[in-house]
Design a protein around this motif. Structure first.
Motif, short mmCIF file in Angstrom:
data_model
loop_
_atom_site.label_atom_id
_atom_site.label_comp_id
_atom_site.label_asym_id
_atom_site.label_seq_id
_atom_site.Cartn_x
_atom_site.Cartn_y
_atom_site.Cartn_z
N GLU A 1 8.17 -33.37 -13.83
CA GLU A 1 7.10 -32.86 -12.94
C GLU A 1 6.60 -31.50 -13.42
O GLU A 1 5.41 -31.26 -13.47
N ARG A 2 7.55 -30.63 -13.77
CA ARG A 2 7.15 -29.28 -14.18
C ARG A 2 6.39 -29.29 -15.50
O ARG A 2 5.61 -28.39 -15.78
N ALA A 3 6.60 -30.34 -16.30
CA ALA A 3 5.89 -30.43 -17.58
C ALA A 3 4.38 -30.48 -17.39
O ALA A 3 3.61 -30.14 -18.30
N LEU A 4 3.96 -30.86 -16.20
CA LEU A 4 2.51 -30.93 -15.94
C LEU A 4 1.84 -29.56 -15.93
O LEU A 4 0.62 -29.46 -15.97
N CYS A 5 2.65 -28.50 -15.91
CA CYS A 5 2.03 -27.16 -15.85
C CYS A 5 1.23 -26.86 -17.11
O CYS A 5 0.28 -26.07 -17.08
N LEU A 6 1.55 -27.49 -18.23
CA LEU A 6 0.76 -27.23 -19.45
C LEU A 6 -0.66 -27.75 -19.26
O LEU A 6 -1.64 -27.06 -19.53
N GLN A 7 -0.72 -28.98 -18.77
CA GLN A 7 -2.03 -29.60 -18.53
C GLN A 7 -2.80 -28.83 -17.45
O GLN A 7 -4.02 -28.64 -17.55
N GLN A 8 -2.07 -28.37 -16.43
CA GLN A 8 -2.74 -27.61 -15.36
C GLN A 8 -3.31 -26.30 -15.88
O GLN A 8 -4.38 -25.87 -15.46
N ALA A 9 -2.61 -25.68 -16.80
CA ALA A 9 -3.11 -24.42 -17.39
C ALA A 9 -4.43 -24.66 -18.10
O ALA A 9 -5.39 -23.90 -17.95
N LEU A 10 -4.49 -25.76 -18.86
CA LEU A 10 -5.72 -26.07 -19.60
C LEU A 10 -6.86 -26.41 -18.64
O LEU A 10 -8.01 -26.00 -18.84
N ARG A 11 -6.52 -27.17 -17.59
CA ARG A 11 -7.55 -27.55 -16.62
C ARG A 11 -8.10 -26.33 -15.91
O ARG A 11 -9.32 -26.23 -15.68
N GLN A 12 -7.20 -25.41 -15.57
CA GLN A 12 -7.63 -24.20 -14.88
C GLN A 12 -8.58 -23.39 -15.77
O GLN A 12 -9.62 -22.91 -15.31
N ALA A 13 -8.23 -23.26 -17.04
CA ALA A 13 -9.09 -22.50 -17.96
C ALA A 13 -10.45 -23.18 -18.09
O ALA A 13 -11.49 -22.52 -18.09
N ARG A 14 -10.43 -24.50 -18.18
CA ARG A 14 -11.70 -25.22 -18.30
C ARG A 14 -12.57 -25.02 -17.05
O ARG A 14 -13.78 -24.81 -17.15
N ARG A 15 -11.91 -25.06 -15.89
CA ARG A 15 -12.66 -24.83 -14.64
C ARG A 15 -13.33 -23.47 -14.66
O ARG A 15 -14.50 -23.32 -14.31
N LEU B 1 1.43 -21.56 -16.43
CA LEU B 1 2.55 -21.84 -17.32
C LEU B 1 3.86 -21.22 -16.83
O LEU B 1 4.94 -21.58 -17.31
N ALA B 2 3.75 -20.33 -15.86
CA ALA B 2 4.96 -19.67 -15.33
C ALA B 2 5.91 -20.67 -14.68
O ALA B 2 7.09 -20.38 -14.49
N ALA B 3 5.42 -21.89 -14.38
CA ALA B 3 6.30 -22.92 -13.80
C ALA B 3 7.30 -23.45 -14.83
O ALA B 3 8.27 -24.12 -14.47
N ASP C 1 -0.85 -39.22 -15.51
CA ASP C 1 -0.93 -37.95 -14.76
C ASP C 1 -1.38 -36.78 -15.62
O ASP C 1 -1.38 -35.64 -15.17
N GLY C 2 -1.73 -37.02 -16.87
CA GLY C 2 -2.30 -35.96 -17.69
C GLY C 2 -1.35 -35.38 -18.73
O GLY C 2 -1.78 -34.67 -19.64
N LEU C 3 -0.05 -35.65 -18.63
CA LEU C 3 0.88 -35.11 -19.62
C LEU C 3 0.55 -35.69 -21.01
O LEU C 3 0.43 -36.91 -21.16
N ALA C 4 0.40 -34.82 -21.99
CA ALA C 4 0.11 -35.30 -23.35
C ALA C 4 1.30 -36.09 -23.86
O ALA C 4 2.44 -35.66 -23.72
#
Ligand code: AMP
Length: 299
Positions: A196-210, A230-232, A179-182
């Protein structure tokens, strides 16, 4: 081939049999091995004889951090390494690495100033001191480090350059859960909702890349966007974009850049990052060190 398990400084003499059979490669770890560590070991075995060190380094943990709780399971680690053509494991006790109080320590340079260096005082002094000791003890030709700990990798690179240490560094890519968690030894602290909330780190990076792919080049806008994701987390620490390798703030996103995030999620302090090459409208994932492109051992 048998894998030697070396527990003392004296036993390191046995590494002399490996010298001359190609560049000796050291992969330093704190154990509790996972697929991320094993990928670095596989990279190392393509270069030359491999020594994996397993040592939970007390000096890189702050007084409030998880040194006592940090997972330790040497037998399991050795079982994971056995199939990988590792020549030797160096797994010393603390007294084999550290002597009396008052020993010399290694003061990090300016690359350690921000990011984790700002929120974990003394952390990189501990990291550099133990890495310098391991390099001195094992005397490898090559050291392999994970891009997952990007700042650590660049702080070590600065030490090697500034202290003229005779070792070549290579960084290996970050291995992730499906699921993308490092992957991290600290992920085992995460259960249920925290996982589940740990995925917010990966989502932050994906959002910036987008956003970068869509043409955004303003670091403030990108850092803000990462911060929102990351606020999650329970306690977001930083969401930052920096130059590579110097880790300077940028006026504009261009060239090789590091997107880096850190946050406390439940009981775990997690970090993640992405290294991008942004040039002439093209964006690609890349490595931290110039040697990355010669990771097969060829110059
Ligand atoms: P540690 O045991 O956490 O000190 O990590 C030992 C080495 O493995 C360091 O160079 C880390 O950067 C690297 N590493 C940790 N997690 C990963 C991962 N998920 N993918 C690749 N390398 C990693």
């Amino acid at each position: 081939m048998t894998m030697e398990v070396l527990r003392t400084r004296g036993e390191l003499e046995r590494l002399d049999a490996l010298r001359g059979q190609g560049p000796l490669v050291l992969v330093p770890t704190m154990g509790a091995l996972h697929e991320g560590h094993l990928s670095l070991v596989r990279l190392a075995t393509k270069i030359g004889p491999v020594v994996v060190s397993i040592f939970v380094n007390p000096t890189q943990f702050g007084p409030e951090e998880d040194l006592a709780a940090y997972p330790r399971d040497l037998d399991r680690d050795l079982e994971l390494l056995r199939p990988l053509e590792v020549d030797a494991v160096f797994a010393p006790d603390v007294d084999q690495v550290y002597g009396q109080p008052g020993e010399v320590t290694v003061e990090p340079g300016r690359r350690a100033g921000g990011l984790c260096g700002a929120s974990r005082p003394g952390h990189f002094r501990g990291v550099l001191t133990v890495v310098a000791k391991l390099l001195g003890l094992v005397r490898p030709d090559v050291g392999v480090f994970g891009r997952k700990d990007a700042q650590q990798c660049l702080v070590i690179d600065q030490m090697v350059r500034d202290l003229c240490l005779p070792v070549r560094l290579i960084d290996g890519p970050t291995v992730r859960e499906p699921d993308g968690l490092a992957m991290s030894s600290r992920n085992r602290y995460l259960t249920g909702r925290d996982r589940e909330r740990a995925l917010c780190l990966q989502q932050a990076l994906r959002q910036a890349r987008r956003l970068i792919l869509a043409g955004e080049r303003d670091p403030d806008v990108l850092e803000e966007a990462m911060g929102r994701e990351l606020a999650a987390a329970d306690r977001p620490d930083y969401a930052a974009i920096r130059s590579v390798p110097e880790l300077r703030r940028l006026e504009r996103v261009q060239g090789r850049v590091l997107l880096a995030v850190a946050a406390q999620v439940g009981p775990a302090r997690l970090i993640d990052n992405l290294v991008l090459e942004v040039r002439d409208g093209k964006v690609s994932e890349t490595g931290l060190l110039d040697t990355t492109r010669t990771a097969d051992g060829k110059e």
